[in-house]
Design an enzyme around this catalytic site. Structure first.
Site, short mmCIF file in Angstrom:
data_model
loop_
_atom_site.label_atom_id
_atom_site.label_comp_id
_atom_site.label_asym_id
_atom_site.label_seq_id
_atom_site.Cartn_x
_atom_site.Cartn_y
_atom_site.Cartn_z
CD GLU A 60 35.66 40.70 40.75
OE1 GLU A 60 36.54 41.11 42.26
OE2 GLU A 60 34.87 41.17 40.78
CD GLU A 62 36.24 42.00 49.61
OE1 GLU A 62 36.96 42.81 50.67
OE2 GLU A 62 36.71 42.59 48.54
CD GLU A 98 33.38 44.70 46.53
OE1 GLU A 98 34.41 43.54 47.06
OE2 GLU A 98 33.50 44.97 45.34
CB ALA A 106 38.49 47.73 49.38
CG MET A 135 38.42 48.78 42.08
SD MET A 135 39.38 49.94 42.99
CE MET A 135 39.50 51.54 41.82
NE ARG A 138 43.30 50.81 43.08
CZ ARG A 138 42.50 48.83 42.75
NH1 ARG A 138 43.51 48.61 42.22
NH2 ARG A 138 42.58 48.66 43.72
CD GLU A 158 56.03 58.77 33.71
OE1 GLU A 158 57.01 58.54 34.43
OE2 GLU A 158 56.19 58.76 32.56
#
Length: 209
Positions: free
Chosen positions: A158, A112, A108, A92, A94, A52, A48
């Protein structure tokens, strides 16, 4: 000369089947892979895999004030962690299709921390948990003016609830030595900075003039 190199490469592994078994906030796939073995034959395994993708983390350093800008937020995966689920982290995010790591770091950092990051450079790329996840981390560093590093940030849509911290570099080094930095990205970045501090500090002073 360094005496190690991998015996095999990606061509020595064949993805026989890739089946999505869950698609929610994250995706889980079931993989069937046949790969070469050190004994000289092949082995077929079923695993599995948490799909990501690639992400960026960025160490924000103010070379003039000798401070680091870090963020604190809740992490569900740390519910049972010794220090609790609110972690001190690097900014951080994606990587979306067509984006560069540098563009993500800039976006980001603004979302952030409310700051603009300058003179981004790579530290290291790495796999945080390759036994069950395909995520690749681009770890960068960049320079900021930490004068306005404060407050709460993040995107409500988010589910982000982020507090900004501006800490003296020496204090972050002490947190590391006390074992209170407990996620991979911040540990790698702070250890790297500790080793390379004089060079990075000097470069930062020159870049931020």
């Amino acid at each position: 000369m360094i005496g190690w190199r991998p015996e095999f490469s990606a061509k020595d592994a064949v993805l026989e089947k890739d089946r999505c078994v869950f698609h929610g906030f994250f995706r889980m796939h079931e993989l069937t892979i046949t790969h070469a073995t050190f004994k000289g034959d092949t082995l077929t395994v079923k695993r599995e895999m948490f799909r990501r993708g690639s992400a960026v983390t960025v160490l924000l350093f103010d070379p003039i004030k000798e401070t680091l800008v870090l963020i604190e937020q809740f992490r569900a995966g740390a519910l049972q962690a010794p220090n609790g689920p609110w972690l001190l982290e690097l900014v951080a995010g994606m990587i979306e299709e067509g984006e560069t790591p540098e563009a993500v770091a800039e976006r980001e950092t603004l979302e952030e921390s409310g700051l603009h990051v300058h003179h981004l450079q790579p530290i290291q790329g790495y796999l945080p948990s390759p036994g069950g996840m395909d995520e690749w981390i681009h770890l960068l560093y960049g320079f900021v003016d930490s004068s306005d590093a404060q407050g709460l940030h993040g995107l409500a849509e988010e589910g982000e609830d982020i507090r900004v911290h501006c800490l003296a570099v020496k204090d972050v080094f002490e947190l590391m030595h006390q074992g209170r930095l407990d996620n991979a990205a911040i540990l790698i970045a702070v250890q790297w900075l500790c080793i390379n501090y004089q060079t990075v500090h000097q470069r930062g002073l020159e870049c931020m003039q």
